[in-house]
Design a protein around this motif. Structure first.
Motif, PDB file in Angstrom:
ATOM      1  N   ARG A 125      53.076  14.916  52.185  1.00  0.00           N
ATOM      2  CA  ARG A 125      53.771  13.634  52.367  1.00  0.00           C
ATOM      3  C   ARG A 125      54.962  13.578  51.409  1.00  0.00           C
ATOM      4  O   ARG A 125      54.847  13.951  50.237  1.00  0.00           O
ATOM      5  N   LEU A 126      56.083  13.079  51.914  1.00  0.00           N
ATOM      6  CA  LEU A 126      57.313  13.110  51.124  1.00  0.00           C
ATOM      7  C   LEU A 126      57.401  11.990  50.088  1.00  0.00           C
ATOM      8  O   LEU A 126      57.775  12.234  48.934  1.00  0.00           O
ATOM      9  N   ILE A 127      57.066  10.786  50.469  1.00  0.00           N
ATOM     10  CA  ILE A 127      57.266   9.659  49.538  1.00  0.00           C
ATOM     11  C   ILE A 127      56.430   9.807  48.270  1.00  0.00           C
ATOM     12  O   ILE A 127      56.954   9.635  47.160  1.00  0.00           O
ATOM     13  N   PRO A 128      55.142  10.168  48.357  1.00  0.00           N
ATOM     14  CA  PRO A 128      54.376  10.357  47.114  1.00  0.00           C
ATOM     15  C   PRO A 128      54.944  11.439  46.202  1.00  0.00           C
ATOM     16  O   PRO A 128      54.761  11.384  44.980  1.00  0.00           O
ATOM     17  N   LEU A 129      55.637  12.428  46.775  1.00  0.00           N
ATOM     18  CA  LEU A 129      56.244  13.488  45.962  1.00  0.00           C
ATOM     19  C   LEU A 129      57.263  12.941  44.964  1.00  0.00           C
ATOM     20  O   LEU A 129      57.452  13.486  43.883  1.00  0.00           O
ATOM     21  N   LEU A 130      57.920  11.842  45.346  1.00  0.00           N
ATOM     22  CA  LEU A 130      59.056  11.356  44.567  1.00  0.00           C
ATOM     23  C   LEU A 130      58.663  10.770  43.217  1.00  0.00           C
ATOM     24  O   LEU A 130      59.489  10.702  42.304  1.00  0.00           O
ATOM     25  N   THR A 131      57.428  10.341  43.085  1.00  0.00           N
ATOM     26  CA  THR A 131      57.016   9.692  41.835  1.00  0.00           C
ATOM     27  C   THR A 131      55.954  10.500  41.083  1.00  0.00           C
ATOM     28  O   THR A 131      55.346   9.986  40.140  1.00  0.00           O
ATOM     29  N   MET A 132      55.753  11.746  41.465  1.00  0.00           N
ATOM     30  CA  MET A 132      54.754  12.585  40.791  1.00  0.00           C
ATOM     31  C   MET A 132      55.190  12.926  39.371  1.00  0.00           C
ATOM     32  O   MET A 132      56.347  13.266  39.131  1.00  0.00           O
ATOM     33  N   SER A 133      54.252  12.876  38.446  1.00  0.00           N
ATOM     34  CA  SER A 133      54.517  13.342  37.092  1.00  0.00           C
ATOM     35  C   SER A 133      54.481  14.866  37.081  1.00  0.00           C
ATOM     36  O   SER A 133      54.016  15.499  38.030  1.00  0.00           O
ATOM     37  N   ASN A 134      54.965  15.445  35.993  1.00  0.00           N
ATOM     38  CA  ASN A 134      54.903  16.906  35.861  1.00  0.00           C
ATOM     39  C   ASN A 134      53.470  17.406  35.962  1.00  0.00           C
ATOM     40  O   ASN A 134      53.190  18.431  36.596  1.00  0.00           O
ATOM     41  N   ARG A 135      52.573  16.675  35.341  1.00  0.00           N
ATOM     42  CA  ARG A 135      51.168  17.080  35.342  1.00  0.00           C
ATOM     43  C   ARG A 135      50.584  17.025  36.756  1.00  0.00           C
ATOM     44  O   ARG A 135      49.893  17.948  37.196  1.00  0.00           O
ATOM     45  N   GLU A 136      50.871  15.934  37.466  1.00  0.00           N
ATOM     46  CA  GLU A 136      50.374  15.798  38.839  1.00  0.00           C
ATOM     47  C   GLU A 136      50.935  16.896  39.736  1.00  0.00           C
ATOM     48  O   GLU A 136      50.223  17.465  40.563  1.00  0.00           O
ATOM     49  N   PHE A 137      52.221  17.194  39.556  1.00  0.00           N
ATOM     50  CA  PHE A 137      52.858  18.241  40.363  1.00  0.00           C
ATOM     51  C   PHE A 137      52.207  19.591  40.099  1.00  0.00           C
ATOM     52  O   PHE A 137      51.900  20.337  41.038  1.00  0.00           O
ATOM     53  N   LYS A 138      51.977  19.880  38.837  1.00  0.00           N
ATOM     54  CA  LYS A 138      51.370  21.169  38.485  1.00  0.00           C
ATOM     55  C   LYS A 138      49.949  21.269  39.019  1.00  0.00           C
ATOM     56  O   LYS A 138      49.531  22.319  39.525  1.00  0.00           O
ATOM     57  N   GLU A 139      49.186  20.188  38.910  1.00  0.00           N
ATOM     58  CA  GLU A 139      47.803  20.200  39.390  1.00  0.00           C
ATOM     59  C   GLU A 139      47.749  20.389  40.910  1.00  0.00           C
ATOM     60  O   GLU A 139      46.874  21.069  41.431  1.00  0.00           O
ATOM     61  N   ARG A 140      48.698  19.787  41.608  1.00  0.00           N
ATOM     62  CA  ARG A 140      48.667  19.816  43.074  1.00  0.00           C
ATOM     63  C   ARG A 140      49.321  21.063  43.652  1.00  0.00           C
ATOM     64  O   ARG A 140      48.819  21.658  44.609  1.00  0.00           O
ATOM     65  N   PHE A 141      50.463  21.464  43.067  1.00  0.00           N
ATOM     66  CA  PHE A 141      51.255  22.542  43.661  1.00  0.00           C
ATOM     67  C   PHE A 141      51.365  23.794  42.794  1.00  0.00           C
ATOM     68  O   PHE A 141      51.986  24.776  43.202  1.00  0.00           O
ATOM     69  N   GLY A 142      50.769  23.754  41.611  1.00  0.00           N
ATOM     70  CA  GLY A 142      50.948  24.846  40.661  1.00  0.00           C
ATOM     71  C   GLY A 142      50.450  26.207  41.116  1.00  0.00           C
ATOM     72  O   GLY A 142      50.912  27.231  40.613  1.00  0.00           O
ATOM     73  N   ASP A 143      49.533  26.239  42.092  1.00  0.00           N
ATOM     74  CA  ASP A 143      48.965  27.515  42.542  1.00  0.00           C
ATOM     75  C   ASP A 143      49.772  28.192  43.639  1.00  0.00           C
ATOM     76  O   ASP A 143      49.448  29.301  44.054  1.00  0.00           O
ATOM     77  N   ILE A 144      50.825  27.528  44.142  1.00  0.00           N
ATOM     78  CA  ILE A 144      51.609  28.134  45.222  1.00  0.00           C
ATOM     79  C   ILE A 144      52.937  28.659  44.677  1.00  0.00           C
ATOM     80  O   ILE A 144      53.459  28.164  43.674  1.00  0.00           O
TER      81      ILE A 144
END
Length: 383
Positions: free
Chosen positions: A271-290
């Motif tokens: 989903r695009l809208i939730p991406l816009l407000t992600m913290s660095n930590r949230e981004f790493k936890e969600r997308f860090g393995d790709i």
């Protein structure tokens, strides 16, 4: 044991550890590649992500002294997602390219190459080895072409007869003198579909790429995306598959040999809208393995903003307005301003942009705010 016997044992072993294809090449210098790279350099077509020293890219002995052979491996990845989520109005989604589905391929290939190294070192302790995945000095494609993995196609990918171009490549240099395999004859023929379909004209001609026009490259940059490419981006937030999708050699190919490469639909098509407000930590936890996360969240968020503008997604306006007025990063503020102008249709958007214009100090952001106001005026006029 002879080297011919060792080669056969290594091939047999490779099949037991999840390597889909393996080939052997000499470690001679890639002289014709050097000529092509020099032309690329002169034309300014290089991305800047590659090894800057051309001699290192074409001479294996500069990476491993006394190298005699290069082993090339290929692992096939999926081209289709099971039950992909729909992108709908009010719930828009972006997409990562197929090469970024599943676990980061660098880790997967390094694991396979390490096992090959251990196998060789056990059989021949005095042998020297060096493995490379993507970021090594050598050209993976040039090695794979010489090793008979596939041919170097007009879309600048290696196409294998078995798996099309949906393969990851890795290299293993060794001081062992293995008999080289025979390269595969080019099979693109007169087909020019990839060149014709490239959204930005980045494929100048068969086998030549202007990296700075390539969407796959552009999605990884960290600055403002040049305006002429924004509408070409569509809903891509990392990478581009167009030149692979139109290739006749990829028709009907969808390989699911490796569980770790299977995409999580909510990550591969988020989903695009939730991406816009992600913290660095949230981004790493969600997308860090790709693999698509390697440049961090800023390029992904910038691309998500552009994708929302592409969809003219009005439900994104509140978060875009917040980014414009409070995000510390000029690229995000400016891209949000442009997107507000692209999507908006009311006096409220004009008021927000003009208020931000009075407070903004960054010249690049001010330029994007002006673009946003011009776009907004066009939208209002059309209404």
């Amino acid at each position: 044991m002879t080297y011919a016997q060792l080669k056969e044992e290594l091939i047999a072993y490779s099949k037991t550890i999840g390597i889909d294809k393996i080939g052997f090449a000499s470690a001679d210098a890639f002289l014709t590649l050097k000529d092509r790279l020099l032309v690329q350099q002169e034309l300014g077509y290089q991305s800047g992500f590659e090894e800057p020293d051309i001699d290192k890219r074409v001479n294996p002995e500069l990476s491993l002294p006394k190298a005699r052979s290069i082993i090339s491996i290929a692992l096939a990845y999926p081209s289709r997602m099971k039950d992909p989520p729909k992108s709908t109005k009010g719930d828009r989604r972006g997409v990562f390219c197929r090469a970024s589905w599943g676990k980061d391929y660098h880790h997967i290939l390094r694991d396979r190459l390490k096992k090959l190294e251990d196998f060789l070192n056990e059989k021949v302790p005095e042998a020297k080895t060096l493995s490379m995945v993507d970021t090594g000095a050598l050209s993976d494609r040039a090695v794979a072409e010489r090793a008979g993995i596939g041919w170097s196609a007009k879309n600048c990918a290696i196409i294998t007869p078995e798996f099309g171009s949906y393969v990851y490549l890795g290299d293993l240099l060794t001081t062992l003198p293995f008999e080289p395999d025979t390269p595969i004859t080019d099979q693109c023929g007169t087909c020019n579909k990839c060149v014709d379909a490239c959204p930005t004209g980045a494929l100048i001609q068969g086998g030549q790429l202007d990296s700075h026009k390539c969407i796959a490259f552009l999605t990884q940059t960290k600055g403002f995306l040049p305006e002429q490419y924004r509408k070409k981006l569509g809903n891509r937030i990392y990478g581009c598959d167009t030149c692979q999708q139109v290739c006749p050699k990829n028709k009907g190919i969808d390989v699911h040999n490796h569980p770790e490469m299977e995409p999580d639909p909510e990550i591969a098509k988020p989903r695009l809208i939730p991406l816009l407000t992600m913290s660095n930590r949230e981004f790493k936890e969600r997308f860090g393995d790709i693999s698509g996360s390697w440049r961090g969240k800023k390029p992904i968020q910038r691309n998500a903003i552009i994708a929302l503008a592409h969809f003219k997604e009005e439900s994104a306006l509140p978060v875009l307005k917040t980014l414009l007025t409070s995000d510390p990063r000029p690229v995000i503020r400016g891209t949000a301003a442009w997107a507000i102008g692209k999507i908006g249709r009311t006096d409220e958007e004009e008021m927000i942009l003009k208020h931000a214009e009075k407070l903004e100090k960054d010249e690049d952001v001010l330029n994007e705010i002006k673009k946003g106001l011009d776009l907004l005026e066009t939208n209002v006029t059309r209404n």
